[in-house]
Structure formats: structure tokens, C-alpha cells
Scaffold this active site. Structure first.
Site, PDB file in Angstrom:
ATOM      1  N   ARG A 191      29.181  23.700  35.981  1.00 20.57           N
ATOM      2  CA  ARG A 191      29.316  23.233  37.774  1.00 20.57           C
ATOM      3  C   ARG A 191      27.567  23.034  38.353  1.00 20.57           C
ATOM      4  O   ARG A 191      26.722  23.528  37.520  1.00 20.57           O
ATOM      5  CB  ARG A 191      29.784  23.225  38.478  1.00 20.57           C
ATOM      6  CG  ARG A 191      31.722  23.613  37.667  1.00 20.57           C
ATOM      7  CD  ARG A 191      32.573  23.709  38.868  1.00 20.57           C
ATOM      8  NE  ARG A 191      32.228  25.392  39.574  1.00 20.57           N
ATOM      9  CZ  ARG A 191      31.351  25.898  40.352  1.00 20.57           C
ATOM     10  NH1 ARG A 191      30.947  25.008  41.279  1.00 20.57           N
ATOM     11  NH2 ARG A 191      31.184  27.115  40.314  1.00 20.57           N
ATOM     12  N   LYS A 336      37.307  21.133  39.812  1.00 16.71           N
ATOM     13  CA  LYS A 336      37.534  21.708  40.697  1.00 16.71           C
ATOM     14  C   LYS A 336      36.691  20.370  42.099  1.00 16.71           C
ATOM     15  O   LYS A 336      36.850  21.002  43.046  1.00 16.71           O
ATOM     16  CB  LYS A 336      36.304  22.177  40.736  1.00 16.71           C
ATOM     17  CG  LYS A 336      35.965  23.513  39.848  1.00 16.71           C
ATOM     18  CD  LYS A 336      37.179  24.344  40.377  1.00 16.71           C
ATOM     19  CE  LYS A 336      37.561  25.875  39.443  1.00 16.71           C
ATOM     20  NZ  LYS A 336      38.440  26.977  39.868  1.00 16.71           N
ATOM     21  N   HIS A 355      42.169  30.438  45.710  1.00 17.17           N
ATOM     22  CA  HIS A 355      41.909  30.456  44.200  1.00 17.17           C
ATOM     23  C   HIS A 355      42.093  31.954  43.123  1.00 17.17           C
ATOM     24  O   HIS A 355      41.934  33.347  43.561  1.00 17.17           O
ATOM     25  CB  HIS A 355      40.197  30.433  43.993  1.00 17.17           C
ATOM     26  CG  HIS A 355      39.619  30.110  43.003  1.00 17.17           C
ATOM     27  ND1 HIS A 355      38.460  31.095  42.775  1.00 17.17           N
ATOM     28  CD2 HIS A 355      39.605  29.640  41.823  1.00 17.17           C
ATOM     29  CE1 HIS A 355      37.950  30.486  41.659  1.00 17.17           C
ATOM     30  NE2 HIS A 355      39.074  29.975  40.959  1.00 17.17           N
ATOM     31  N   SER A 373      34.261  36.833  39.127  1.00 21.54           N
ATOM     32  CA  SER A 373      34.238  36.232  37.408  1.00 21.54           C
ATOM     33  C   SER A 373      33.918  37.982  36.882  1.00 21.54           C
ATOM     34  O   SER A 373      32.844  38.951  37.702  1.00 21.54           O
ATOM     35  CB  SER A 373      33.416  35.461  36.758  1.00 21.54           C
ATOM     36  OG  SER A 373      33.192  35.954  35.417  1.00 21.54           O
ATOM     37  N   LYS A 377      40.463  39.448  36.572  1.00 19.30           N
ATOM     38  CA  LYS A 377      41.614  39.023  37.271  1.00 19.30           C
ATOM     39  C   LYS A 377      42.801  37.747  35.715  1.00 19.30           C
ATOM     40  O   LYS A 377      43.508  38.199  36.194  1.00 19.30           O
ATOM     41  CB  LYS A 377      41.012  37.865  38.000  1.00 19.30           C
ATOM     42  CG  LYS A 377      42.159  36.678  38.445  1.00 19.30           C
ATOM     43  CD  LYS A 377      42.116  35.423  39.442  1.00 19.30           C
ATOM     44  CE  LYS A 377      40.929  34.249  38.546  1.00 19.30           C
ATOM     45  NZ  LYS A 377      40.770  33.002  39.181  1.00 19.30           N
ATOM     46  N   THR A 378      41.921  37.160  34.629  1.00 19.05           N
ATOM     47  CA  THR A 378      42.781  36.432  34.336  1.00 19.05           C
ATOM     48  C   THR A 378      43.916  37.867  32.887  1.00 19.05           C
ATOM     49  O   THR A 378      44.755  37.464  32.768  1.00 19.05           O
ATOM     50  CB  THR A 378      41.915  35.828  32.871  1.00 19.05           C
ATOM     51  OG1 THR A 378      41.407  34.961  33.558  1.00 19.05           O
ATOM     52  CG2 THR A 378      42.673  35.404  31.873  1.00 19.05           C
ATOM     53  N   ASP A 392      44.457  30.265  37.967  1.00 17.72           N
ATOM     54  CA  ASP A 392      43.932  29.716  38.950  1.00 17.72           C
ATOM     55  C   ASP A 392      44.188  29.585  39.494  1.00 17.72           C
ATOM     56  O   ASP A 392      43.228  29.589  40.742  1.00 17.72           O
ATOM     57  CB  ASP A 392      42.922  28.543  37.981  1.00 17.72           C
ATOM     58  CG  ASP A 392      41.208  28.787  38.197  1.00 17.72           C
ATOM     59  OD1 ASP A 392      41.008  29.711  38.683  1.00 17.72           O
ATOM     60  OD2 ASP A 392      40.836  28.043  38.602  1.00 17.72           O
ATOM     61  N   ARG A 457      34.671  27.388  26.847  1.00 18.88           N
ATOM     62  CA  ARG A 457      35.783  27.454  27.776  1.00 18.88           C
ATOM     63  C   ARG A 457      36.636  26.423  26.673  1.00 18.88           C
ATOM     64  O   ARG A 457      36.563  26.101  25.884  1.00 18.88           O
ATOM     65  CB  ARG A 457      35.525  26.604  28.559  1.00 18.88           C
ATOM     66  CG  ARG A 457      34.293  26.989  29.816  1.00 18.88           C
ATOM     67  CD  ARG A 457      35.234  28.009  31.133  1.00 18.88           C
ATOM     68  NE  ARG A 457      34.997  28.447  31.548  1.00 18.88           N
ATOM     69  CZ  ARG A 457      34.748  28.751  33.100  1.00 18.88           C
ATOM     70  NH1 ARG A 457      36.515  29.225  32.880  1.00 18.88           N
ATOM     71  NH2 ARG A 457      34.527  28.829  33.846  1.00 18.88           N
TER      72      ARG A 457
END
Length: 673
Positions: A191, A336, A355, A373, A377-378, A392, A457
């Protein structure tokens, strides 16, 4: 033999005594029009194009029955009229602001010939109807060349069709050994937050967060319209564009209709995966979108335009309900950008946009996971023993929690089957893998290779995760888990938070990463991101925090701060807290046993930490016990507290409601030293 200069072949069917092969009958009876090899049954085609058309079954063509005269604005139309109105809507989306009408649009791939689609006749007729509705009065000749051409619309194509388009027309597109579509995002592999702009007008001036610390960089209406015109003119100049009509938010009461107009099959497939995919029936009733994205990322913005600082610009106009992308092909900008839209629209409906990851146990106990990051979390939210609601983006409304998206956008760097089998197995046909490196011969992806970028990704539909709950909705959460990878090593592995502490640490959005310097020295570096997603929020962080506390109090949810970082010293001295211990902590939160534990309070941060927890060594529950150098522990603890205090200064003066009481309550929940 023929006489009078003519030939009249009349070979009847017989078999050679040697080969026993059938002979070709070349006499053409009057009832037949084509010679054929009668060793097999004749095919039902007169030309090669017709033969190719037989490959495609027509049963998947949308043929939704009309449900009710009151079901929607399209319900009383026949198929041709409904298709014409859909094309008219797309043409209106692509309309230039300097011309009265949109481009002349027609369905289908311009490269296809013959009977390329069962809808061809209907599409052509619909296009004619469309132009009849769009143009009024006598024809005008003072138009541009682009107005004289048709723009072919590839509408809501299937993944298989998008594969064909990408591989044929987009350089750098390949099918991997597992069936995923590998593609490149061009010069931008992430981004561009410094190039994101939001129109500041009467609608947004008082609603959005502006100024110091805000991710919202303002632009005016005129500049947005200049960029919009540039994007629309570029898209209209193309022979074909891809159009996706899809939804955001699995809660049917609060879902948003979005339209994405793009120039690449890669972008269309990405959004097909990431947004909620409508049924044929829902597409027939889609109507006018609530928000439109114009992705002209292959074309740069004009750097001499006001507010532009590079050739890239991502612009959001909430009043016009539009987003323009110029100068970047990174697909994550669309994802996003829509998340930013939801961060604006949902709070206006008293719905909290988050989020976060979200999962649910078999007893319908729901947990939210927040974390930057590297915090896990994932890994922690994707639990094979629990249902995945989403990884997410979520909304928390009066109905419970709902996933905003229809897919997952997972990091691929160093992906391994034994560590993350759910993500590994999801990379198959239909999945987009961005900027990965693969073997030239067998097309096997090397997920450790960072040659293109470290930000590799994969985008795939959420149903590719075996334990995903479809539809992606759940009851109100029981637990709100804030994850931090504390490389300073001074936060407890788990702390129970009060509502005020939950708001404070939610606004702070803390983690600490290990940053390398040029001379090889590595030390912890604190990172703060408001609401664990500062780049995407639209309103002041305290607004979201207050809504979170209100919903937690209303539904009896408990806040937790879980440190997945270091223990026994900072990075380089101590050790990373073992994942098995963190999983035991998370399991105890889910089961409710951690609520019954005995607690003691830490110095400075005032966090309540349990004194004992089954499966976790008691000595690591209090971080001070794990440090051999107690003075170093206190010094590091004060250093981190100071970083928290300095970060929070930008939020300290924000007023909520009639007085400062709530702000003061949040501030009092921070470190005291």
C-alpha cells in the site's frame, strides 16, 4: 466414369478385405449438406466455431425467476430489459463529468468470435436498448473518438474465465503447480498510505479525524473530480473493462453494494475472492451500487495536479460514494479502501467496525483478536477446534458480529504446510498469489524467496478454510483479546483488563518489533497503531474505543492483553514465549477458567495477572520473576511506559460527549510512574 466433362462419385460403403477399415462415402445425397466420415456419428455443428460453442453448457446462465412485483425495481422486467438496465447502470458509472452520457457499453469479450456466449444475442439487443435509454434528442457530432466506440464489459466473470483473460493478456500471469493464479502487482508491492487522500467537504469536515496523527490526508472536491475524470477517460479508452458487482458485510440488514471497475483480470479475480459473492438472483436485483471503485492503476495521476506528491493517488470521496485509484496496481488498495469506507459508514449506524480476527467455539462463545503484524493474530484466530468467522475485518452490530469480507488475504512469506496447513491448502484453483517466485519448469512456489518482495500474499474465498462458518455471522463476543509482541519483555503473558484499560490499550495498538541497524546491532522498536489499524480508520480512535467499551459492557465481554513476545529479558537477552504456552492461555480464555483465577497487580501499568494457570509455568506469569537483573527490568519497564505516554499525547485532548470524563477515565488506565 463421368461423361460430358463432369464427375459423379458414387462410392458405396464397403470394407477392404485387407484392412477392414471403413471407406469414405463421398456421394452426397440431396438430403445432406456436408460430407462426413460415417465411422462415427456426425457432430451437431456446421463450423469450427459452432463446435467450440458446444464445449460450453448453457445451464449456468442466470435465469432467476421473478419472485414478486414488490421484490425489487427490476422484478417487473423481462430478461432483456433487466440486462439492458444493468448495462445502463454500468454506463452511468463510467460517465464522464464533462459529457451528458456514459460510454456505449456491450457485454462480452471483444476477442471472442462466433457464438461465444449463450447471452450474445440478448447482450447485443440489450446494448441497443441501453443506447436508446441513454441518448436523448438528435445525435451530436461534437464528441470525442472514445464516444464513437463500444466499451466491452466483462461482468462478474467466473474464476475460470478470469484465469483465461489473465494468462492470455496479462504478462506475468501463470498457473502454479497447485492451481492458483500467480500474478504481479507491478512497481508497487504494498500500500501507499502517503498517497491516500480523502475529500474534505461539508459532509466529512466534522465527522472525520483530521490533523496530527490522522491517516486522513485531505484533498478538495475539484482535485478529486480531475483524478476521477482521468481514471474514467483511461478506462473508457480501453477495448474492455472488468466490472464486479458484490457485497460487503455478511449481516443482510447492514450489507453494502459495491461496484469495482478495473482494467485487469487480476484485480477482478482478487475482488471476486475478497468481497461477498452474490447469487444469480441477487445480481438480477442488484440495481445501483452504494459505492464504486474506479481502478485505473496502470495509468498515473498528473503530478502537477494540486495535492499530488507522486504519480500514485488513492482518492476517496464519501459524498460521491466513489474511490479512484491511479498509479498503483497493488490490489490491496481496493480491499483497504473499502475497509476505510466501512469505518465511516458503520459507526454512523451505531455499528462498530473492527480490524480484527474472529472465531467461535462449539458453544457459540465468540472471541475477537486484535494485533499488528507479528503478534500471532492469524495463527491464534485460525484454530482448527473453532469456527472461523473471519481473519481481518468485522462489524459488531445489535445482531452480533459479522465478517465484512468474503475472503482472506494471507501473508505467504515463509509459508509452510506444517505450520499453517489451512492457508497452505487454500492456495489452489481460484486463489490469487501475488508477487511470489516459482520454479520455471514445474511452477512450484518458493515461499521463502523474497526476490520480488517480502510482502507476498494470497487472496482466496473464505470457504477455502475448512472450518469457516458460512454465513460468516456470530453472536455477541464474550472475549476481546488484544495481542502484543512485546520485545522489551516487561508485559505479562496475559492480563485481565478493565473497560478503561481495554479502551486505553485498544487506542494505543501496541507491539514491539525487532529492528536491525546497519552495523548489525538489533534492539526492540515500539510500534503503535491506533485501534490496531490506524491506516484505515476515518474517525477519531477514541470514538471507536468508546463504542467498543459500550458494547462490551452491554454484552458482558471481558478484555484481555496477551503478550506473545519475550520473557526473561528484552530481545537478545530473554526468550520468546513459547507458542504452546500462549495457546494454553487462549484456551483458558475461551473456556472461561481464566476468569476464576487469582490475580495480582503489576507496578506502573497496573495490569491484573493470574498467579497460576494450568499448563503454563507459574514463574513466567509475572515478568519480573523471569529477569535476573531486577534493576534492568525496572529501567526497561519505565522506558516502555514512557513510550506509551508519549504516543498517547495526541489523543489526550479529544473530547467525547459533554465533558472530558470519559477521556480522563481512559487516561487514568494508562501507566502511572
Amino acid at each position: 466414369m463421368a461423361t460430358n466433362g463432369s464427375s459423379n462419385f458414387n462410392f458405396s460403403r464397403s470394407y477392404s478385405t485387407n484392412s477392414r477399415l471403413p471407406l469414405i462415402q463421398t456421394h452426397i445425397p440431396e438430403t445432406e449438406a456436408v460430407c462426413h466420415d460415417d465411422s462415427t456419428h456426425p457432430i451437431k455443428a456446421q463450423t469450427i466455431d459452432e463446435l467450440h460453442s458446444l464445449q460450453k453448457k448453457k445451464t449456468s446462465t442466470p435465469s432467476t425467476p421473478i419472485r414478486s412485483p414488490l421484490a425489487g425495481s427490476f422484478s417487473n422486467l423481462n430478461d432483456l430489459e433487466r440486462h439492458a438496465q444493468k448495462l445502463q447502470s454500468i454506463s452511468a458509472s463510467l460517465a464522464s463529468l464533462t459529457r451528458e452520457t456514459g460510454p456505449r457499453v456491450v457485454s462480452g469479450d471483444p476477442a471472442s468470435k462466433g457464438t461465444e456466449s449463450p447471452n450474445k444475442g440478448r447482450a447485443a439487443a440489450a446494448a441497443a436498448v441501453d443506447q436508446h435509454h441513454l441518448h436523448h434528442g438528435p445525435p451530436k457530432f461534437n464528441v470525442s473518438d472514445s464516444a464513437l466506440k463500444f466499451t466491452h464489459v466483462l461482468y462478474n466473470l467466473s474464476p475460470a474465465e478470469l484465469y483465461e483473460q489473465a494468462i492470455k493478456y496479462e504478462k506475468g500471469s501463470f498457473v502454479t503447480s497447485t492451481g492458483a493464479l500467480a500474478t504481479l502487482s507491478g512497481a508497487k508491492t504494498g500500500r501507499s498510505p502517503r498517497d491516500k487522500r480523502v475529500v474534505k467537504d461539508e459532509t466529512t469536515e466534522n465527522h472525520l479525524w483530521w490533523g496530527k496523527g490522522s491517516p486522513n490526508i485531505e484533498m478538495d472536491e475539484e482535485t478529486f473530480l480531475i483524478n476521477r475524470e482521468r481514471a474514467v477517460d483511461y478506462l473508457n479508452s480501453l477495448e474492455k473493462v472488468f466490472v464486479n458487482d458484490q457485497f460487503l458485510n455478511w449481516d443482510p440488514e447492514h450489507r453494502i453494494k459495491v461496484r469495482i471497475v478495473s482494467a485487469r483480470a487480476y484485480h477482478s479475480l482478487f475482488m471476486h475472492n475478497m468481497c461477498i459473492r452474490p447469487t444469480f438472483e441477487e445480481l438480477e436485483e442488484f440495481g445501483t451500487p452504494d459505492f464504486t471503485i474506479y481502478n485505473a492503476g496502470q495509468f498515473p495521476c498528473n503530478r502537477y495536479t494540486h495535492y499530488m506528491t507522486s504519480s500514485t493517488s488513492i482518492d476517496i470521496n464519501l459524498s460521491r460514494k466513489e474511490m479512484v485509484i491511479l498509479g498503483t496496481q497493488y490490489a490491496g488498495e481496493m480491499k483497504k479502501g473499502l475497509f476505510s469506507l466501512m469505518h465511516y459508514l458503520m459507526p454512523l449506524r451505531n455499528i462498530l467496525s473492527l480490524h480484527s480476527g474472529c472465531n467461535m467455539g462449539k458453544e457459540e462463545d465468540v472471541a475477537l483478536f486484535f494485533g499488528l503484524s507479528g503478534t500471532g493474530k492469524t495463527t491464534l484466530s485460525t484454530d482448527p477446534n473453532r469456527y472461523l468467522i473471519g481473519d481481518d475485518e468485522h462489524c459488531w452490530s445489535e445482531n452480533g458480529v459479522s465478517n465484512i469480507e468474503g475472503g482472506c488475504y494471507a501473508k505467504c512469506i515463509d509459508l509452510a504446510k506444517d505450520k499453517e496447513p489451512e492457508i497452505w491448502n487454500a492456495i489452489k484453483f481460484g486463489t490469487v498469489v501475488e508477487n511470489v517466485v516459482f520454479d520455471e519448469y514445474n511452477r512450484e512456489v518458493d515461499y521463502t524467496d523474497k526476490s520480488v518482495t517480502e510482502n507476498t500474499r494470497a487472496a482466496y474465498p473464505i470457504e477455502y478454510i475448512p472450518n469457516a462458518k458460512i454465513p460468516c455471522v456470530a453472536p455477541h463476543p464474550k472475549n476481546v483479546i488484544l495481542l502484543a509482541c512485546d520485545a522489551f519483555g516487561v508485559l505479562p503473558p496475559v492480563s485481565k483488563l478493565s473497560l478503561a484499560q481495554t479502551m486505553y490499550h485498544f487506542i494505543s495498538g501496541y507491539t514491539a518489533l525487532v529492528a536491525g541497524t546497519e552495523d548489525g546491532i538489533k534492539e526492540p522498536q515500539a510500534t503503535f497503531s491506533a485501534c490496531f489499524g490506524a491506516a484505515f480508520i476515518m474517525m477519531h480512535p477514541t470514538k471507536y474505543a468508546a463504542m467498543l467499551a459500550e458494547k462490551m459492557q452491554q454484552h458482558g465481554a471481558t478484555g484481555w492483553l496477551v503478550n506473545t513476545g519475550w520473557s526473561g529479558g528484552r530481545y537478545g537477552i530473554g526468550n520468546r514465549i513459547k507458542l504452546v504456552y500462549t495457546r494454553k492461555i487462549i484456551d483458558a480464555i475461551h473456556s472461561g477458567t481464566l476468569l476464576d483465577a487469582e490475580y495480582t497487580k503489576t507496578d506502573v501499568f497496573g495490569l491484573e495477572m493470574p498467579t497460576a494457570l494450568e499448563g503454563v509455568p507459574s514463574e513466567i506469569l509475572n515478568p519480573e520473576n523471569t529477569w535476573s537483573d531486577k534493576e534492568a527490568y525496572k529501567e526497561t519497564l519505565l522506558k516502555l511506559a514512557s513510550l506509551f505516554k508519549n504516543n498517547f499525547e495526541v489523543f489526550a485532548t479529544y473530547k467525547i460527549g459533554e465533558d472530558q470524563s470519559l477521556t480522563e477515565e481512559i487516561l487514568s488506565a494508562g501507566p502511572i510512574f
